[in-house]
Scaffold this motif. Sequence first.
Motif, PDB file in Angstrom:
ATOM      1  N   ARG A 187       0.822  -1.222   0.000  1.00 32.16           N
ATOM      2  CA  ARG A 187       0.000   0.000   0.000  1.00 32.16           C
ATOM      3  C   ARG A 187       0.852   1.267   0.000  1.00 32.16           C
ATOM      4  N   LYS A 188       1.933   1.262   0.808  1.00 35.89           N
ATOM      5  CA  LYS A 188       2.617   2.542   1.053  1.00 35.89           C
ATOM      6  C   LYS A 188       4.123   2.542   0.839  1.00 35.89           C
ATOM      7  N   GLY A 189       4.721   1.387   0.708  1.00 33.44           N
ATOM      8  CA  GLY A 189       6.193   1.351   0.708  1.00 33.44           C
ATOM      9  C   GLY A 189       6.798   1.571  -0.672  1.00 33.44           C
ATOM     10  N   ASP A 190       8.067   1.924  -0.660  1.00 34.66           N
ATOM     11  CA  ASP A 190       8.817   2.035  -1.916  1.00 34.66           C
ATOM     12  C   ASP A 190       9.778   0.865  -2.080  1.00 34.66           C
ATOM     13  N   GLY A 191       9.844  -0.007  -1.071  1.00 32.75           N
ATOM     14  CA  GLY A 191      10.744  -1.138  -1.193  1.00 32.75           C
ATOM     15  C   GLY A 191      10.557  -2.124  -0.058  1.00 32.75           C
ATOM     16  N   TRP A 192      10.912  -3.366  -0.339  1.00 28.41           N
ATOM     17  CA  TRP A 192      10.887  -4.416   0.699  1.00 28.41           C
ATOM     18  C   TRP A 192      12.328  -4.826   0.967  1.00 28.41           C
ATOM     19  N   LEU A 193      12.706  -4.854   2.261  1.00 31.27           N
ATOM     20  CA  LEU A 193      14.092  -5.152   2.628  1.00 31.27           C
ATOM     21  C   LEU A 193      14.154  -6.247   3.690  1.00 31.27           C
ATOM     22  N   PRO A 194      14.053  -7.511   3.282  1.00 29.61           N
ATOM     23  CA  PRO A 194      14.250  -8.601   4.243  1.00 29.61           C
ATOM     24  C   PRO A 194      15.713  -9.078   4.213  1.00 29.61           C
ATOM     25  N   SER A 195      16.031 -10.037   5.074  1.00 32.34           N
ATOM     26  CA  SER A 195      17.378 -10.629   5.105  1.00 32.34           C
ATOM     27  C   SER A 195      17.260 -12.114   4.808  1.00 32.34           C
ATOM     28  N   THR A 196      18.196 -12.638   4.037  1.00 28.19           N
ATOM     29  CA  THR A 196      18.130 -14.082   3.721  1.00 28.19           C
ATOM     30  C   THR A 196      18.157 -14.904   5.008  1.00 28.19           C
ATOM     31  N   SER A 197      18.894 -14.410   6.008  1.00 24.04           N
ATOM     32  CA  SER A 197      19.068 -15.228   7.209  1.00 24.04           C
ATOM     33  C   SER A 197      17.768 -15.407   7.998  1.00 24.04           C
ATOM     34  N   TYR A 198      16.802 -14.506   7.790  1.00 27.77           N
ATOM     35  CA  TYR A 198      15.524 -14.655   8.525  1.00 27.77           C
ATOM     36  C   TYR A 198      14.428 -15.300   7.676  1.00 27.77           C
ATOM     37  N   LEU A 199      14.714 -15.521   6.412  1.00 28.43           N
ATOM     38  CA  LEU A 199      13.657 -16.035   5.519  1.00 28.43           C
ATOM     39  C   LEU A 199      13.689 -17.557   5.466  1.00 28.43           C
ATOM     40  N   LYS A 200      12.522 -18.159   5.601  1.00 21.38           N
ATOM     41  CA  LYS A 200      12.448 -19.610   5.424  1.00 21.38           C
ATOM     42  C   LYS A 200      12.187 -19.873   3.942  1.00 21.38           C
ATOM     43  N   PRO A 201      12.507 -21.071   3.470  1.00 19.14           N
ATOM     44  CA  PRO A 201      12.308 -21.353   2.041  1.00 19.14           C
ATOM     45  C   PRO A 201      10.887 -20.996   1.605  1.00 19.14           C
ATOM     46  N   GLY A 202      10.777 -20.355   0.492  1.00 18.36           N
ATOM     47  CA  GLY A 202       9.462 -20.005  -0.077  1.00 18.36           C
ATOM     48  C   GLY A 202       8.908 -18.692   0.426  1.00 18.36           C
ATOM     49  N   GLU A 203       9.440 -18.191   1.545  1.00 14.32           N
ATOM     50  CA  GLU A 203       8.844 -16.971   2.122  1.00 14.32           C
ATOM     51  C   GLU A 203       9.084 -15.725   1.274  1.00 14.32           C
ATOM     52  N   LEU A 204      10.210 -15.716   0.568  1.00 16.06           N
ATOM     53  CA  LEU A 204      10.491 -14.539  -0.264  1.00 16.06           C
ATOM     54  C   LEU A 204       9.430 -14.442  -1.364  1.00 16.06           C
ATOM     55  N   ARG A 205       9.188 -15.562  -1.978  1.00 12.94           N
ATOM     56  CA  ARG A 205       8.242 -15.587  -3.092  1.00 12.94           C
ATOM     57  C   ARG A 205       6.824 -15.231  -2.607  1.00 12.94           C
ATOM     58  N   THR A 206       6.446 -15.825  -1.470  1.00 11.42           N
ATOM     59  CA  THR A 206       5.113 -15.535  -0.924  1.00 11.42           C
ATOM     60  C   THR A 206       5.008 -14.039  -0.606  1.00 11.42           C
ATOM     61  N   GLY A 207       6.076 -13.521   0.006  1.00 10.90           N
ATOM     62  CA  GLY A 207       6.069 -12.096   0.364  1.00 10.90           C
ATOM     63  C   GLY A 207       5.894 -11.218  -0.861  1.00 10.90           C
ATOM     64  N   MET A 208       6.617 -11.559  -1.928  1.00 10.04           N
ATOM     65  CA  MET A 208       6.511 -10.777  -3.167  1.00 10.04           C
ATOM     66  C   MET A 208       5.056 -10.774  -3.659  1.00 10.04           C
ATOM     67  N   ARG A 209       4.443 -11.948  -3.578  1.00 12.42           N
ATOM     68  CA  ARG A 209       3.062 -12.063  -4.081  1.00 12.42           C
ATOM     69  C   ARG A 209       2.120 -11.200  -3.243  1.00 12.42           C
ATOM     70  N   ILE A 210       2.288 -11.272  -1.929  1.00 17.19           N
ATOM     71  CA  ILE A 210       1.401 -10.486  -1.043  1.00 17.19           C
ATOM     72  C   ILE A 210       1.582  -8.989  -1.325  1.00 17.19           C
ATOM     73  N   ILE A 211       2.842  -8.579  -1.456  1.00 16.43           N
ATOM     74  CA  ILE A 211       3.117  -7.156  -1.719  1.00 16.43           C
ATOM     75  C   ILE A 211       2.475  -6.743  -3.046  1.00 16.43           C
ATOM     76  N   ASP A 212       2.675  -7.565  -4.059  1.00 16.53           N
ATOM     77  CA  ASP A 212       2.149  -7.207  -5.389  1.00 16.53           C
ATOM     78  C   ASP A 212       0.626  -7.101  -5.360  1.00 16.53           C
ATOM     79  N   GLU A 213      -0.003  -8.078  -4.690  1.00 18.13           N
ATOM     80  CA  GLU A 213      -1.478  -8.060  -4.647  1.00 18.13           C
ATOM     81  C   GLU A 213      -1.976  -6.822  -3.909  1.00 18.13           C
TER      82      GLU A 213
END
Length: 755
Positions: A187-213
């Motif tokens: 809704r409001k951000g200009d970027g998403w900044l996660p860290s690989t060390s905190y992401l579980k497999p598949g979470e990056l992709r899911t996050g991208m989808r949620i952000i895009d939707e």
Amino acid sequence: MPDYLHSLSFGTSITPANAKPGGAPALARFSEQLGYNLVTFQDHPYQPAFHDTWTLLTWVAAVTERIHVAPNVLSIPMRPPAVTARAAASLDLLSGGRFDLALGAGAFWDAIEAMGVRRLTPGQAVDALGEAIDVMRGIWAAGERAPLRLSGTYHHVNGAKRGPAPAHDIPVWIGAYKPKMQRLIGRKGDGWLPSTSYLKPGELRTGMRIIDEAAVEAGRDPREIRRLLNVSGTFARDGRGFLDGPGTQWVEDLLPYALEDGVSTFILASDDPASLQRFAEEVAPALREAVARERGGDGGGPTLRSTAVRAARRPGIAYDDVPATLASAAVEPGDARYSRVKSTYIRGGSPGLVLQVRDAAEVADALAFAREHPALPLGVRSGGHGISGRSTNDGGIVIDVSALNTIEVMDKRTRRVRIGPGARWADVAQALAPHGWALSSGDYGGVGVGGLATAGGVGWLAREHGLTIDHLRAADIVLADGRTVHASAEENPDLFWAVRGAGANFGIVVSFEFEVDVVGDVAWAQLVFDASDTAQFLKSWSAVVEAAPRDLTSNLVLGGRRRGRPVYAQVLAVVDSDDPDTVLDRLKPFAGIAPLLDQSIQIVPYAAVMANVRDGGHDGQGEPHAHSGLVEHITPEFAAEAAELIDTGAAYFFQIRSVGGAVSDVPPDATAYANRSANFSVVAFGTNASGLDQRWERLRRHFAGMYLSFETGLDPERIDIAFPGDTLTRLRALKERYDPENVFRDNFNVLGATP
Ligand SMILES: Cc1cc2nc3c(=O)[nH]c(=O)nc-3n(C[C@H](O)[C@H](O)[C@H](O)COP(=O)(O)OP(=O)(O)OC[C@H]3O[C@@H](n4cnc5c(N)ncnc54)[C@H](O)[C@@H]3O)c2cc1C
């Protein structure tokens, strides 16, 4: 999964502590040397082992030149958003647009609470972050007239002043792992900044989808949102696992993130100089290349501007075709920094696009882009003080060269100095002072070199040292066709002739070479007279000036007559001497010309006289209405008619400057500034309604030409006056050669076209 086609950038994340080898600032400087785009620091204000991140960012911005700085990520519960917005804008301005903002909703709540901040649940913290973003963007919206009022659940702002606008549109990136935060990013951000060390497999992709939707639901384009990633690992000789091996393996591991997930900024978390170096040398370039190869040569572009910014675009400009080289130079009407660049000192404007270029190559790119829009007005801006020159417009393009503002001594012996068009005369005076030098310029330190040194330059040293253009020895000019040419007495001499008086017609000067004069301390006199007998006053003042040696140059300013009060005249003068007897000798004759009401005479460096400038953006409004005329002598007839003009209130500002002296030593055909015989330059500012035009017409018979810099009328007759006789014929022939399509037309145009 989409690739958002953003160009790749690389950063470092350095522990905000001095204990690490070399300390955080040293590693930040090393990051810059290695070519990284960004250096970041985590933010844990409750952690005594760390520097305060904001303080460290400021320090690092001050000791670096090119690299962007950002928190990674800023703990927003501990930072009041309105104050943070102002601090961010300040740091962005101080660093020349190098601050980026990454925010976090807050972690480690025990520690946060221990520092006296109210504990929030994770859900509340996300809502509070959303409100904080609104507050910050509201503060940055300096162009909004109404004070900021926002009443949220967590943040209340009740009539806060807006601004300052940051130097560039500070992106708001958000560190997040949970869907609620990811929806906020959409809704409001200009970027998403996660860290690989905190992401579980598949979470990056899911996050991208949620952000895009969430973005699409909010009416945004997912390409508005940059995807960043903090990465960490080990460089080893043999491949041992994910990001644990040689550089080639890192490239292999990271490539899918770029191509399949759309990550475009990779930030290496490391305090190990060797790792920072290997990543910069082995990973970043190879990754860039591999991505460009996979994309079929398209290395990607900048992050798409927000829907709101795109909605504010003006018709007729192919914004999406702005070349990648100008991506960060382009300022659009919806950008926060637009309020800083839309108007000039004296003129209100609303251009469709301002291109803030940084070197000659960018000037050429900007010009090529502007030429693809031949129907639109094109402004060229250096210092933004144009009166005749239109360096802003309505819906057109402006090429802003104010960043080309370097001042460098080329040769001490010959006093040869190279100056960029964006330098201001106050800065020039300041830079030359330590050498005991000065360059004859205008009288106001805020005026830019570009506009003045292409038109004439009438200032405090005029009678002794002539016009600014008389000191010009060479110029580099970007022509309409994009070529940069050198013009001097030896190379392109006809262009060199034309640039000295009609420069705005022929191209964009990107560098000037001047021969400057030896000038030490000067006497700076400010005198106020009762000039109620205005005609007599004008005659007497001019007689003193004409009789004085050339080391005296003087101006006078008269306002209109006010009922029941005398007419005040302000006489300003510079005597190029620090000898009190000489100064008194030059100034004494003024004392007898009329009742002297006030006086101040100081011996000061020339640079102090020019330090009369206010900083900050321009916020001019409306259109100036001014006329210029040059007179050889203030005759009784001229004085009587000028006094009448002042008396009627037709001009709210009436000024006479001394020229003559060294200005008249130069033959009229030596430069395009040909009106060399005059001793005085007269300018009047009024309005259409004030009757200035009619009154000025009556004065016309006294004039021996005009100085284009003080004339707003653009009718062909005035062009004839400014460029008399053969000068105009020669200028038109050269215009045909150098700018046949009249690209540079929105100024005092030798072809007479009216913008
Ligand atoms: C407060 C004030 C005081 C002034 N005092 C003096 C004075 O004492 N003496 C004097 O001579 N003049 C004076 N002027 C007039 C001034 O010289 C001109 O208005 C000059 O054009 C301003 O230059 P700039 O770079 O600030 O203006 P800008 O608005 O940036 O440019 C004005 C025009 O100059 C042209 N131009 C700008 N940059 C370039 C470039 N790099 N290459 C080619 N063309 C360019 C463009 O056509 C542009 O429209 C004053 C003006 C103001 C507003």
